[in-house]
Motif scaffolding. Structure first.
Motif, PDB file in Angstrom:
ATOM      1  N   PRO A   1       0.790  -1.239   0.000  1.00 60.16           N
ATOM      2  CA  PRO A   1       0.000   0.000   0.000  1.00 60.16           C
ATOM      3  C   PRO A   1       0.821   1.288   0.000  1.00 60.16           C
ATOM      4  CG  PRO A   1      -1.020  -1.607   1.435  1.00 60.16           C
ATOM      5  CD  PRO A   1       0.279  -2.216   0.989  1.00 60.16           C
ATOM      6  N   MET A   2       1.843   1.379   0.844  1.00 56.43           N
ATOM      7  CA  MET A   2       2.631   2.614   0.910  1.00 56.43           C
ATOM      8  C   MET A   2       3.399   2.854  -0.384  1.00 56.43           C
ATOM      9  SD  MET A   2       4.057   2.745   4.842  1.00 56.43           S
ATOM     10  CE  MET A   2       4.886   4.297   4.503  1.00 56.43           C
ATOM     11  N   GLU A   3       3.863   1.772  -0.985  1.00 56.34           N
ATOM     12  CA  GLU A   3       4.598   1.907  -2.237  1.00 56.34           C
ATOM     13  C   GLU A   3       3.660   2.353  -3.354  1.00 56.34           C
ATOM     14  OE1 GLU A   3       8.326  -0.385  -4.258  1.00 56.34           O
ATOM     15  OE2 GLU A   3       6.838  -1.574  -3.191  1.00 56.34           O
ATOM     16  N   GLY A   4       2.462   1.763  -3.370  1.00 55.63           N
ATOM     17  CA  GLY A   4       1.482   2.180  -4.367  1.00 55.63           C
ATOM     18  C   GLY A   4       1.143   3.654  -4.246  1.00 55.63           C
ATOM     19  N   GLU A   5       0.958   4.121  -3.022  1.00 58.80           N
ATOM     20  CA  GLU A   5       0.655   5.541  -2.800  1.00 58.80           C
ATOM     21  C   GLU A   5       1.804   6.424  -3.287  1.00 58.80           C
ATOM     22  OE1 GLU A   5      -0.379   6.402   1.195  1.00 58.80           O
ATOM     23  OE2 GLU A   5      -2.063   4.991   1.256  1.00 58.80           O
ATOM     24  N   PHE A   6       3.025   5.984  -3.043  1.00 59.37           N
ATOM     25  CA  PHE A   6       4.192   6.761  -3.470  1.00 59.37           C
ATOM     26  C   PHE A   6       4.214   6.915  -4.988  1.00 59.37           C
ATOM     27  CE2 PHE A   6       8.571   6.742  -5.090  1.00 59.37           C
ATOM     28  CZ  PHE A   6       9.060   7.907  -4.506  1.00 59.37           C
ATOM     29  N   TYR A   7       4.018   5.814  -5.712  1.00 60.33           N
ATOM     30  CA  TYR A   7       4.064   5.884  -7.172  1.00 60.33           C
ATOM     31  C   TYR A   7       2.892   6.678  -7.735  1.00 60.33           C
ATOM     32  CZ  TYR A   7       7.829   2.442  -7.145  1.00 60.33           C
ATOM     33  OH  TYR A   7       9.021   1.790  -6.941  1.00 60.33           O
ATOM     34  N   ARG A   8       1.739   6.584  -7.096  1.00 63.78           N
ATOM     35  CA  ARG A   8       0.593   7.373  -7.559  1.00 63.78           C
ATOM     36  C   ARG A   8       0.878   8.867  -7.427  1.00 63.78           C
ATOM     37  NH1 ARG A   8      -4.112   4.043  -4.266  1.00 63.78           N
ATOM     38  NH2 ARG A   8      -3.577   1.960  -5.078  1.00 63.78           N
ATOM     39  N   ALA A   9       1.602   9.229  -6.373  1.00 60.11           N
ATOM     40  CA  ALA A   9       1.944  10.642  -6.166  1.00 60.11           C
ATOM     41  C   ALA A   9       3.016  11.110  -7.145  1.00 60.11           C
ATOM     42  CB  ALA A   9       2.422  10.856  -4.730  1.00 60.11           C
ATOM     43  N   GLN A  10       3.881  10.190  -7.565  1.00 61.50           N
ATOM     44  CA  GLN A  10       4.990  10.547  -8.442  1.00 61.50           C
ATOM     45  C   GLN A  10       4.606  10.556  -9.919  1.00 61.50           C
ATOM     46  OE1 GLN A  10       8.270  11.398  -7.445  1.00 61.50           O
ATOM     47  NE2 GLN A  10       7.248  11.530  -5.464  1.00 61.50           N
ATOM     48  N   TYR A  11       3.678   9.669 -10.298  1.00 59.45           N
ATOM     49  CA  TYR A  11       3.357   9.495 -11.715  1.00 59.45           C
ATOM     50  C   TYR A  11       1.844   9.585 -11.941  1.00 59.45           C
ATOM     51  CZ  TYR A  11       8.124   7.692 -12.071  1.00 59.45           C
ATOM     52  OH  TYR A  11       9.488   7.558 -12.017  1.00 59.45           O
ATOM     53  N   PRO A  12       1.387  10.539 -12.722  1.00 59.46           N
ATOM     54  CA  PRO A  12      -0.049  10.642 -13.030  1.00 59.46           C
ATOM     55  C   PRO A  12      -0.595   9.400 -13.735  1.00 59.46           C
ATOM     56  CG  PRO A  12       1.121  12.650 -13.665  1.00 59.46           C
ATOM     57  CD  PRO A  12       2.161  11.636 -13.328  1.00 59.46           C
ATOM     58  N   ASP A  13       0.293   8.622 -14.358  1.00 56.18           N
ATOM     59  CA  ASP A  13      -0.144   7.429 -15.092  1.00 56.18           C
ATOM     60  C   ASP A  13      -0.280   6.201 -14.200  1.00 56.18           C
ATOM     61  OD1 ASP A  13      -0.299   8.589 -17.726  1.00 56.18           O
ATOM     62  OD2 ASP A  13       1.884   8.723 -17.661  1.00 56.18           O
ATOM     63  N   VAL A  14      -0.060   6.358 -12.906  1.00 53.95           N
ATOM     64  CA  VAL A  14      -0.317   5.288 -11.937  1.00 53.95           C
ATOM     65  C   VAL A  14      -1.517   5.712 -11.098  1.00 53.95           C
ATOM     66  CG1 VAL A  14       0.593   3.905 -10.040  1.00 53.95           C
ATOM     67  CG2 VAL A  14       2.136   4.699 -11.850  1.00 53.95           C
ATOM     68  N   ILE A  15      -2.573   4.923 -11.148  1.00 49.68           N
ATOM     69  CA  ILE A  15      -3.807   5.274 -10.436  1.00 49.68           C
ATOM     70  C   ILE A  15      -4.272   4.076  -9.608  1.00 49.68           C
ATOM     71  CG2 ILE A  15      -4.474   6.906 -12.250  1.00 49.68           C
ATOM     72  CD1 ILE A  15      -6.489   4.807 -13.236  1.00 49.68           C
ATOM     73  N   PRO A  16      -5.210   4.282  -8.674  1.00 51.33           N
ATOM     74  CA  PRO A  16      -5.749   3.148  -7.914  1.00 51.33           C
ATOM     75  C   PRO A  16      -6.299   2.077  -8.842  1.00 51.33           C
ATOM     76  CG  PRO A  16      -6.421   5.215  -6.913  1.00 51.33           C
ATOM     77  CD  PRO A  16      -5.768   5.570  -8.215  1.00 51.33           C
ATOM     78  N   GLY A  17      -6.184   0.831  -8.425  1.00 54.95           N
ATOM     79  CA  GLY A  17      -6.518  -0.301  -9.275  1.00 54.95           C
ATOM     80  C   GLY A  17      -7.918  -0.258  -9.866  1.00 54.95           C
TER      81      GLY A  17
END
Length: 209
Positions: free
Chosen positions: A56-72
């Motif tokens: 979860p924390m890693e997913g949140e980090f990448y979502r904040a860094q990259y607009p192309d990563v979003i919740p599943g």
């Protein structure tokens, strides 16, 4: 999709299978019968998301860094993430994310199922390549370590130490890999050099998953 390497990259991982979920039109990549990645296709079979699992924390980090990563998409949004297939996530980062998803889902399987999915014994051997497999020996995983070369009625000492004593899925999790037990139960038909090479191959298999 710009990640044209994805299918080949995932299928070269040990134990991975692939299918099409027709209702969702998702190409799913599985380990041990559980999905760890998917390419979501539209009605024209064009990819619109790549789904994968992260902490979860890693997913949140990448979502904040990259607009192309979003919740599943159509997934548990705490653990699953969707990547736009024509977005700006670097190729190497996506490979790392896919590796982590594979590792997370594999680790979530029961230990015996992990070994079965990988086609490996606790010590990194491949029962399927043994001429005795399916004949005089059912295989290490199926026999709970009571293979043809083990003491009568007892598991192989490596299996006994790894699974029964240390409660590990494989010897990969042991800091002593390869340990003195490997030497003690070595195949007597192998020369010292052949045993060294065999040990190196088994360790490489274990560390590669």
């Amino acid at each position: 999709m710009r990640y044209t390497w994805l299918d080949e990259y995932l299928l070269q991982k040990r134990g991975v299978t692939k299918d099409l979920q027709p209702v969702w039109n998702w190409v799913r990549y599985m380990i041990g019968g559980r999905m760890f990645a998917a390419v979501c296709l539209d009605e024209k079979n064009k990819p619109y998301y790549i789904n994968l699992k992260l902490e979860p924390m890693e997913g949140e980090f990448y979502r904040a860094q990259y607009p192309d990563v979003i919740p599943g998409y159509y997934s548990d949004k705490l653990h699953w993430n969707s990547i736009r297939p024509d977005g700006a996530v670097p190729d190497e980062l996506l490979r790392q994310m896919l590796d982590q998803s594979y590792a997370l889902v594999l680790a979530g399987l029961p230990k015996k199922q992990q070994r079965a999915a990988l086609g490996l014994t606790v010590c990194g051997s491949e029962c399927g390549s043994c001429e005795l497999y399916g004949q005089s020996c059912p295989g290490c995983n199926e026999a709970a370590g009571r293979v043809f070369h083990a003491p009568a009625g007892k598991p192989c000492p490596i299996y006994g130490c790894c699974v029964n004593k240390k409660h590990l899925a494989t010897c990969k999790g042991c800091p002593q890999l390869p340990c003195a037990i490997w030497q003690a139960v070595r195949d007597p038909s192998l020369t010292e050099e052949e045993f060294r090479q065999d040990t190196a191959r088994r360790v490489e298999r274990l560390k590669g998953v």
